[in-house]
Design a protein around this motif. Structure first.
Motif, short mmCIF file in Angstrom:
data_model
loop_
_atom_site.label_atom_id
_atom_site.label_comp_id
_atom_site.label_asym_id
_atom_site.label_seq_id
_atom_site.Cartn_x
_atom_site.Cartn_y
_atom_site.Cartn_z
N GLY A 39 -61.20 74.12 -20.43
CA GLY A 39 -62.54 74.34 -19.93
C GLY A 39 -62.74 73.66 -18.59
N THR A 40 -63.87 73.00 -18.41
CA THR A 40 -64.21 72.45 -17.10
C THR A 40 -63.30 71.30 -16.66
OG1 THR A 40 -65.91 71.12 -18.22
CG2 THR A 40 -66.64 73.10 -17.09
N SER A 41 -62.58 70.67 -17.60
CA SER A 41 -61.70 69.58 -17.20
C SER A 41 -60.57 70.05 -16.30
CB SER A 41 -61.12 68.88 -18.44
OG SER A 41 -62.14 68.25 -19.18
N LEU A 42 -60.07 71.25 -16.57
CA LEU A 42 -59.03 71.84 -15.72
C LEU A 42 -59.40 73.26 -15.29
CD1 LEU A 42 -55.72 70.63 -17.44
CD2 LEU A 42 -56.68 69.86 -15.26
N ALA A 43 -60.65 73.64 -15.50
CA ALA A 43 -61.20 74.91 -15.02
C ALA A 43 -60.27 76.09 -15.23
CB ALA A 43 -61.59 74.79 -13.55
N GLY A 44 -59.94 76.37 -16.49
CA GLY A 44 -59.21 77.59 -16.80
C GLY A 44 -57.70 77.50 -16.76
N ALA A 45 -57.12 76.31 -16.85
CA ALA A 45 -55.66 76.20 -16.86
C ALA A 45 -55.10 76.86 -18.12
CB ALA A 45 -55.24 74.73 -16.80
N VAL A 46 -54.15 77.76 -17.93
CA VAL A 46 -53.57 78.54 -19.02
C VAL A 46 -52.15 78.07 -19.29
CG1 VAL A 46 -53.01 80.85 -19.85
CG2 VAL A 46 -54.94 80.54 -18.29
N PRO A 47 -51.84 77.61 -20.50
CA PRO A 47 -50.46 77.24 -20.82
C PRO A 47 -49.51 78.43 -20.70
CG PRO A 47 -51.98 76.34 -22.45
CD PRO A 47 -52.76 77.32 -21.62
N VAL A 48 -48.24 78.15 -20.50
CA VAL A 48 -47.25 79.20 -20.28
C VAL A 48 -46.90 79.89 -21.60
CG1 VAL A 48 -46.28 78.02 -18.28
CG2 VAL A 48 -45.34 77.56 -20.56
N ALA A 49 -46.22 81.01 -21.50
CA ALA A 49 -45.73 81.72 -22.67
C ALA A 49 -44.82 80.80 -23.48
CB ALA A 49 -44.95 82.97 -22.23
N GLY A 50 -45.00 80.83 -24.79
CA GLY A 50 -44.19 80.02 -25.68
C GLY A 50 -44.74 78.63 -25.95
N TYR A 51 -45.75 78.22 -25.21
CA TYR A 51 -46.26 76.86 -25.36
C TYR A 51 -46.80 76.62 -26.77
CZ TYR A 51 -49.28 72.75 -24.76
OH TYR A 51 -49.89 71.53 -24.91
N TYR A 52 -47.71 77.47 -27.21
CA TYR A 52 -48.34 77.22 -28.52
C TYR A 52 -47.41 77.57 -29.68
CZ TYR A 52 -52.73 75.86 -26.46
OH TYR A 52 -53.69 75.18 -25.75
N GLU A 53 -46.47 78.46 -29.47
CA GLU A 53 -45.47 78.68 -30.50
C GLU A 53 -44.67 77.40 -30.74
OE1 GLU A 53 -46.35 82.72 -28.71
OE2 GLU A 53 -46.14 80.66 -28.00
N PHE A 98 -44.86 66.69 -15.06
CA PHE A 98 -43.42 66.45 -15.13
C PHE A 98 -42.70 66.93 -13.87
CE2 PHE A 98 -45.05 67.00 -19.43
CZ PHE A 98 -44.58 65.87 -20.05
N SER A 99 -43.48 67.41 -12.88
CA SER A 99 -42.91 67.96 -11.64
C SER A 99 -41.86 69.02 -11.96
CB SER A 99 -42.29 66.85 -10.79
OG SER A 99 -43.26 65.89 -10.43
N ALA A 100 -42.15 69.83 -12.99
CA ALA A 100 -41.23 70.87 -13.44
C ALA A 100 -41.77 72.23 -13.05
CB ALA A 100 -41.03 70.78 -14.95
N GLU A 101 -40.96 73.26 -13.27
CA GLU A 101 -41.37 74.62 -12.93
C GLU A 101 -40.93 75.57 -14.02
OE1 GLU A 101 -40.83 77.89 -9.32
OE2 GLU A 101 -40.47 75.76 -8.93
N PHE A 102 -41.87 76.36 -14.50
CA PHE A 102 -41.59 77.35 -15.54
C PHE A 102 -40.91 78.57 -14.91
CE2 PHE A 102 -42.85 80.88 -18.32
CZ PHE A 102 -42.47 80.38 -19.55
N PRO A 103 -39.95 79.22 -15.59
CA PRO A 103 -39.55 79.03 -16.99
C PRO A 103 -38.38 78.06 -17.20
CG PRO A 103 -38.60 81.05 -16.18
CD PRO A 103 -39.42 80.49 -15.04
N GLY A 104 -37.83 77.56 -16.11
CA GLY A 104 -36.67 76.69 -16.27
C GLY A 104 -36.98 75.32 -16.85
N CYS A 105 -38.26 74.98 -16.95
CA CYS A 105 -38.65 73.63 -17.36
C CYS A 105 -38.42 73.36 -18.85
CB CYS A 105 -40.11 73.37 -17.02
SG CYS A 105 -41.26 74.48 -17.88
N GLY A 106 -38.46 74.43 -19.67
CA GLY A 106 -38.33 74.21 -21.12
C GLY A 106 -39.59 73.66 -21.75
N THR A 107 -40.73 73.83 -21.10
CA THR A 107 -42.06 73.38 -21.57
C THR A 107 -42.07 71.93 -22.07
OG1 THR A 107 -41.70 74.37 -23.76
CG2 THR A 107 -42.86 75.70 -22.12
N ALA A 138 -51.20 70.82 -20.32
CA ALA A 138 -50.40 71.99 -19.95
C ALA A 138 -50.99 72.55 -18.66
CB ALA A 138 -50.44 73.03 -21.07
N PHE A 139 -50.52 72.04 -17.53
CA PHE A 139 -51.16 72.30 -16.25
C PHE A 139 -50.08 72.52 -15.19
CE2 PHE A 139 -54.08 70.34 -12.78
CZ PHE A 139 -54.47 71.61 -12.37
#
Length: 473
Positions: free
Chosen positions: A241-255, A204-213, A197-198
């Protein structure tokens, strides 16, 4: 170099911050590269002889601001006297109790606190010594849960690319970190992985929020490809963690992840070894989403570096299934739940609660990210600033518009970290290969929660100066 003793004293340290005198530095402390097998066999290691608050001091008395908490481990600051006092008291009472035979009051007390804190329903806590052990424990719990339910075919663990879950052979097999695992591949069992989730370098060369995760939907694709009847669990770091140094998934990802896991009878394991215990400004990073894990692991901050301590928290539903069938969790480590380590954990928990350090992590994190965004606004070499709370990643690029990385042979991030160290600030190089496994430079910042606004300003200034020194001379 500014040395702020106020916070350390608030947390119970009676020792003022300052360099160690020559009288308290035995000659043995000043020896480096002797009989120790170091990780980098070509590096001349400095010797750290003391630490207080935000600072480490080497054998020459030079201070270093610990802007990475060692390895995102220290959360309460160095040299807090009440922790070492509690450790001494526990060791004077009993040095070791084998958890396969007995329990002890420190283990029970810490388990109650952690169970109440963790976002796991009726959590039961299994203690161990480090994050790799905690994640190994989680995988074994998941497997035994399915076995005891009569679903022996469910054994596969799905993970993500560009991830890290530990340094044992089994955990390297789940980690998407080829730079650490490739040489040991003959010993490592392969496991299915999905896309990270990066958003900055979306696979996927997508862009949130239109990407649909699609990064979340990739889990369902993998489950169907493997066969739902074969998949036991999905494991993920809520924030990388250090693999992507703080990459945060978008809203709705873990739901969405939670929904998919429930649909196919798959357990969700949240690897909070690095992100847990307040690093992101909440007790656990998964709480930024409305998605409870079935199993959660925590390490690093649990003992704040004062003792090797980690834990696996499994839901009461899982544990009750095992209790009512086989009755045995067939697993264990020699030092799991030992009194001295858990006594440290109790003190760290109380210090965090008394000083509202999780809230402080959120507050100081806002200032840190504000200053880093300012840095990105004036430096073309800063392509991305990411993270949340007191976990931040800075990705350096050769071309900001195209996100083109620097030539990997230039080792830009490593050199920036080295220059910053000469200027008295410790930063951490993120794992190479952030550009879909081919090059990319990232720097991680993960200080103790006692850091001040002034110290954040100082570390960002040093980072700015170090980037300039490396790239422009």
């Amino acid at each position: 170099m500014r040395q702020n003793s106020a916070t350390a004293q608030t947390l119970g340290s009676s020792t003022p911050i300052g360099a160690v005198s020559a009288e308290t530095r035995p000659d043995a402390w000043q020896r480096t590269n002797g009989a120790v097998l170091q990780r980098d066999l070509r590096h001349a290691y400095k010797t750290i002889v003391s630490a207080e608050g935000m600072y480490l001091f080497d054998s020459e008395g030079r201070p270093y601001m610990d802007a990475v908490g060692g390895a995102a481990v220290n959360i309460i600051g160095h040299g807090v006297g009440r922790v070492s006092e509690a450790l001494a008291a526990a060791s004077a009472s009993t040095s070791f109790v084998y958890s396969a035979v007995f329990t002890n009051p420190w283990q029970e007390r810490l388990a109650e606190s952690l169970s109440a804190l963790a976002p796991v329903d009726d959590g039961k806590v299994f203690f161990c010594s480090g994050g790799s052990e905690a994640n190994e424990s989680a995988v074994k719990i998941a497997r035994q849960y399915h076995l005891d339910r009569g679903r022996a075919t469910k054994w596969k663990i799905i993970s993500r690319g560009m991830s890290y879950h530990g340094n044992t052979l089994s955990m390297l097999g789940l980690s998407g970190r080829p730079s650490w695992s490739s040489r040991y591949s003959p010993y490592i069992a392969s496991s299915p992985r999905i896309a990270p989730a990066f958003c900055y370098r979306c696979p996927f060369s997508a862009e949130f929020p239109g990407c649909g995760t699609p990064c979340a939907d990739d889990l369902e694709r993998s489950i169907l490809q493997e066969g739902p009847e074969t998949v036991a669990a999905f494991i993920a770091e809520p924030v990388s963690g250090t693999s992507l140094a703080g990459a945060v998934p978008v809203a709705g990802y873990y739901e969405r992840i939670r929904e998919i896991c429930d649909r196919y009878d798959i357990l969700f394991i949240a690897d909070e070894v690095l992100t847990g215990y307040g690093r992101t400004g909440k007790p656990f990073a998964i709480e930024h989403w409305d998605a409870k894990p079935d199993i959660l692991t925590v390490g690093k901050g649990l003992g704040s570096g004062y003792a090797p301590l980690a834990a696996c928290v499994a839901s009461g539903r899982i544990v009750e299934t095992i209790r009512s069938t086989s009755g045995q969790y067939v697993h264990g480590f020699t030092y799991g739940g030992m009194p001295m380590a858990c006594a440290v954990g109790v003190q760290v928990y109380e210090i965090v609660e008394e000083n509202e350090l999780f809230d402080r992590s959120a507050e100081m994190g806002e200032h840190l990210h504000h200053r880093l965004r300012e840095l990105a606004g004036r430096r073309d070499e800063v392509g991305d600033v990411r993270g949340i709370g007191l976990l931040a990643g800075v990705e350096l690029v050769a071309d900001k518009k195209t996100k083109r990385p620097f030539d990997k042979d230039h080792n830009i991030a490593k050199r920036v970290v080295e220059v910053a160290e000469t200027r008295g600030v410790l930063l951490r190089e993120g794992t190479p290969g952030v550009n879909h496994g081919s090059g990319g430079d990232q720097i991680q910042i993960s200080p103790p929660y006692i850091i001040t606004r002034e110290e954040i300003d100082e570390l960002v200034t040093v980072l700015d100066e170090s980037i300039g020194a490396v790239l422009h001379g």
